[in-house]
Design an enzyme around this catalytic site. Structure first.
Site, PDB file in Angstrom:
ATOM      1  N   LYS A 110       0.674  -1.435   0.329  1.00 32.92           N
ATOM      2  CA  LYS A 110      -0.114   0.099   0.027  1.00 32.92           C
ATOM      3  C   LYS A 110       0.626   1.702   0.156  1.00 32.92           C
ATOM      4  O   LYS A 110      -0.050   2.904  -0.844  1.00 32.92           O
ATOM      5  CB  LYS A 110      -0.321   0.008   1.136  1.00 32.92           C
ATOM      6  CG  LYS A 110      -2.033  -0.659   0.714  1.00 32.92           C
ATOM      7  CD  LYS A 110      -2.919  -0.903   2.117  1.00 32.92           C
ATOM      8  CE  LYS A 110      -4.183  -1.691   1.631  1.00 32.92           C
ATOM      9  NZ  LYS A 110      -5.660  -1.361   3.720  1.00 32.92           N
ATOM     10  N   LYS A 194      -8.280 -10.299  -9.164  1.00 27.38           N
ATOM     11  CA  LYS A 194      -8.789 -10.096  -8.368  1.00 27.38           C
ATOM     12  C   LYS A 194     -10.474  -9.215  -8.838  1.00 27.38           C
ATOM     13  O   LYS A 194     -10.091  -8.034  -9.276  1.00 27.38           O
ATOM     14  CB  LYS A 194      -8.438  -9.762  -7.007  1.00 27.38           C
ATOM     15  CG  LYS A 194      -8.806 -11.135  -5.848  1.00 27.38           C
ATOM     16  CD  LYS A 194      -7.938 -10.372  -4.098  1.00 27.38           C
ATOM     17  CE  LYS A 194      -9.226 -10.386  -3.038  1.00 27.38           C
ATOM     18  NZ  LYS A 194      -8.313 -10.126  -1.907  1.00 27.38           N
ATOM     19  N   LYS A 197     -13.648  -3.786  -5.849  1.00 28.02           N
ATOM     20  CA  LYS A 197     -14.663  -3.064  -6.414  1.00 28.02           C
ATOM     21  C   LYS A 197     -13.639  -1.201  -6.824  1.00 28.02           C
ATOM     22  O   LYS A 197     -14.747  -0.645  -7.603  1.00 28.02           O
ATOM     23  CB  LYS A 197     -15.110  -2.062  -4.850  1.00 28.02           C
ATOM     24  CG  LYS A 197     -14.250  -1.561  -4.233  1.00 28.02           C
ATOM     25  CD  LYS A 197     -14.271  -1.729  -2.793  1.00 28.02           C
ATOM     26  CE  LYS A 197     -13.567  -1.366  -1.414  1.00 28.02           C
ATOM     27  NZ  LYS A 197     -13.696  -2.554  -0.841  1.00 28.02           N
TER      28      LYS A 197
END
Ligand code: TRP
Length: 330
Positions: A110, A194, A197
């Protein structure tokens, strides 16, 4: 056996969350005492929108209930409504070591190249997660593969805290792989990514709010290959999109991929896709209508969360007090 797990209230739920996590939580309600929470404090580590956070907590709670989390049986709450999470997290930050956190792959992913400008919250994220778990002395934590390292860290923190303060207060948790197999659901447009969203293409995912026609359309347009389905899983090697659709069907039906292939071997996607679309519609359409009902009554939803938070505060208070005593604060 006590189960604790959390989910970040960012965006709406899609098929990947449902098959990968939520339906396992739902099944676990039959096996153990369960606590499930909306990790709104964790959501602050990414760019969360202040105007939307509370709505998202409510929306995610509705989606969980619509999917089968029963607030009468399970304790369902917003993390921030139970201050003990933050309070224990501070004590545990004094136990966790810099070196341990520096090895967390999620932080490295991240933060990327921007380590120096990352928030400290992003760095200590797994310590808050350890507090979430250890507060309730949870024995099992159902999580995806990507969270295993965080559960192992929670174990290390629990063991060091117990050793440092000569107590057996904290229970080292296990990552839980029970409740049936979880499917790893990939994008409908790219079998190597994957389902997410954050994918800009809505055709890549199936949302719990999609209507039946849209579900069927997304499956019809899903990427595949011209080959028929093989007899066994090994032969799906190198056919990521085919593997994904078969995996989704198996998960929806609660069967293994092997069983499924035994039945559908030789079939092309022209025949398999309509069957898959039907199975998905049968799974999602009742969830979608419950979701609409729940969203229409925000007061009832809030009442579930208030009751859940109260119960969570009761369950967590003794652990927090004992931890404060152990370190000498009380
Ligand atoms: N980090 C988890 C995720 O991104 C969410 C989470 C927060 C969690 N606290 C937790 C999961 C405690 C299990 C237990 O999926």
């Amino acid at each position: 056996m006590r189960v604790v797990s959390g989910i970040q209230p960012t965006g709406s739920l899609h098929l990947g969350n449902l098959l990968g996590a939520i339906l396992r939580w739902v099944r676990m309600q039959d096996e153990a005492e369960c606590l499930f929470f909306l990790a709104d404090l964790h959501a602050l580590t990414v760019n969360s929108d202040p105007a939307q956070l509370r709505t998202q907590v409510r929306d995610m709670a509705a989606a969980l209930i619509a999917s089968g989390i029963d607030p009468a049986r399970s304790t369902l709450f917003a993390q921030s409504a139970v201050p003990a999470h933050s309070e224990l997290a501070w004590l545990l930050q004094c136990t966790a070591r810099m070196g341990w956190l520096s090895r967390m792959t999620q932080f490295k992913d991240k933060a990327g190249k921007n380590r120096e400008s990352s928030s400290v919250g992003l760095f200590t994220y797994p310590v808050l997660q350890a507090a979430d778990i250890l507060l309730y002395r949870a024995s099992h934590v159902p999580v995806g593969e990507d969270q295993k390292q965080h559960i192992e860290l929670a174990r290390d923190i629990a063991v060091k805290f117990n050793t440092d303060f000569d107590t057996d207060l904290l229970v080292p948790p296990e990552p839980f792989i029970g409740g049936g197999a979880a499917a790893r659901v990939m994008s409908l447009r790219d079998g190597s990514a994957k389902m997410s969203k954050s994918d800009p293409s809505d055709m890549s995912r199936i949302n719990l709010t999609d209507d039946n026609d849209l579900i069927a359309q997304k499956i019809r347009k899903a990427r595949t290959d011209p080959e028929p389905l093989p007899e066994n899983v090994a032969l799906l090697e190198g056919r990521a999109e085919a593997r994904n659709l078969v995996g989704i069907m198996a998960a929806v039906q609660g069967r293994s991929v092997e069983q499924l292939l035994a039945e559908h071997a030789g079939q092309g996607f022209g025949a398999f896709k309509p069957a898959l679309a039907d199975a998905l519609v049968a799974l999602i359409s009742p969830i979608r209508s419950r979701l609409q009902q729940l969203r229409a009554d925000p007061a009832a939803l809030d009442a579930h969360l208030v009751a859940g938070a109260e119960r969570a505060r009761e369950l967590s208070a003794p652990t927090l007090l004992a931890a404060q005593q152990a370190v000498g604060l009380r």
